[in-house]
Design a protein around this motif. Sequence first.
Motif, PDB file in Angstrom:
ATOM      1  N   PRO A 188       0.835  -1.215   0.000  1.00  0.00           N
ATOM      2  CA  PRO A 188       0.000   0.000   0.000  1.00  0.00           C
ATOM      3  C   PRO A 188       0.870   1.265   0.000  1.00  0.00           C
ATOM      4  CG  PRO A 188      -0.790  -1.588   1.619  1.00  0.00           C
ATOM      5  CD  PRO A 188       0.542  -2.093   1.139  1.00  0.00           C
ATOM      6  N   ASN A 189       0.357   2.316  -0.599  1.00  0.00           N
ATOM      7  CA  ASN A 189       1.104   3.570  -0.673  1.00  0.00           C
ATOM      8  C   ASN A 189       1.458   4.105   0.705  1.00  0.00           C
ATOM      9  OD1 ASN A 189       1.080   3.591  -3.449  1.00  0.00           O
ATOM     10  ND2 ASN A 189      -0.806   4.805  -3.590  1.00  0.00           N
ATOM     11  N   ALA A 190       0.542   3.911   1.657  1.00  0.00           N
ATOM     12  CA  ALA A 190       0.777   4.435   3.005  1.00  0.00           C
ATOM     13  C   ALA A 190       2.018   3.792   3.636  1.00  0.00           C
ATOM     14  CB  ALA A 190      -0.449   4.185   3.881  1.00  0.00           C
ATOM     15  N   VAL A 191       2.190   2.488   3.403  1.00  0.00           N
ATOM     16  CA  VAL A 191       3.345   1.781   3.954  1.00  0.00           C
ATOM     17  C   VAL A 191       4.633   2.280   3.286  1.00  0.00           C
ATOM     18  CG1 VAL A 191       4.477  -0.463   4.192  1.00  0.00           C
ATOM     19  CG2 VAL A 191       1.999  -0.262   4.527  1.00  0.00           C
ATOM     20  N   ALA A 192       4.592   2.430   1.954  1.00  0.00           N
ATOM     21  CA  ALA A 192       5.760   2.908   1.225  1.00  0.00           C
ATOM     22  C   ALA A 192       6.129   4.320   1.654  1.00  0.00           C
ATOM     23  CB  ALA A 192       5.494   2.860  -0.274  1.00  0.00           C
ATOM     24  N   GLU A 193       5.123   5.155   1.922  1.00  0.00           N
ATOM     25  CA  GLU A 193       5.388   6.533   2.341  1.00  0.00           C
ATOM     26  C   GLU A 193       6.029   6.573   3.725  1.00  0.00           C
ATOM     27  OE1 GLU A 193       1.627   8.422   2.032  1.00  0.00           O
ATOM     28  OE2 GLU A 193       1.661   8.534  -0.165  1.00  0.00           O
ATOM     29  N   ARG A 194       5.542   5.699   4.627  1.00  0.00           N
ATOM     30  CA  ARG A 194       6.149   5.659   5.963  1.00  0.00           C
ATOM     31  C   ARG A 194       7.609   5.202   5.879  1.00  0.00           C
ATOM     32  NH1 ARG A 194       1.089   3.493   7.599  1.00  0.00           N
ATOM     33  NH2 ARG A 194       1.954   1.366   7.741  1.00  0.00           N
ATOM     34  N   ALA A 195       7.876   4.236   4.984  1.00  0.00           N
ATOM     35  CA  ALA A 195       9.251   3.760   4.814  1.00  0.00           C
ATOM     36  C   ALA A 195      10.144   4.871   4.260  1.00  0.00           C
ATOM     37  CB  ALA A 195       9.265   2.555   3.889  1.00  0.00           C
TER      38      ALA A 195
END
Length: 212
Positions: A188-195
Amino acid sequence: MSAASVAEVEISKKALSVPPGTFRHTVLVAAKKFKSTWAELGKLLVQVRDEAKYEEWGHATFEAYCLKELHIKKQTALKLTRSFSFLAKHEAPEELQQQEFPEKAPAFEVVEVLADAEERGQLSPTEYKSLRDSIWSPEKSPTELKKEFTERFPRPPPEPPPESLQVRKLAQLARKLASELAGSRRVPNAVAERAAALADDVEELASSVTDA
């Protein structure tokens, strides 16, 4: 043809271009058979190094001579000279003569461990005398002796890398993870953004960390 065989062929070719009976030719011959007579080659290399013979033979450094003419790497040349010097230091001339040294000598891999131990301050002359019979008249194989002495004289653990280097490596790993997550359709984009945000934070930290 193996690398060792290629080296032997090259050494043989070189030996043909050097006058027999000269010191240079003697070193070449010893290099070709040094697996069985390592101490003989070690003795010759000490002389080549200490008397700067390599310069007479057209080489800028001892290491360059060993590599180009003898096909012996710098580290191997160091081990040979150090191991020979170790035995020569601890053995009286008459004892060496009785042992037909350097034509006959203890196994190279065993002497190398002892020479390293002495260099680290772990092996004293008295300790060497207590174990010399076990290497000159061994009842165990070289592999067994090497294992025994390696355990008796262990190398100190390596120094940990500087904190700044550790943090820089972590920053690189964090950025690589963020990039791979961003490129995965299943993440998910949210996970990639947090990373990605985490990678930014670690990179910022890495840029501020200095070693005392």
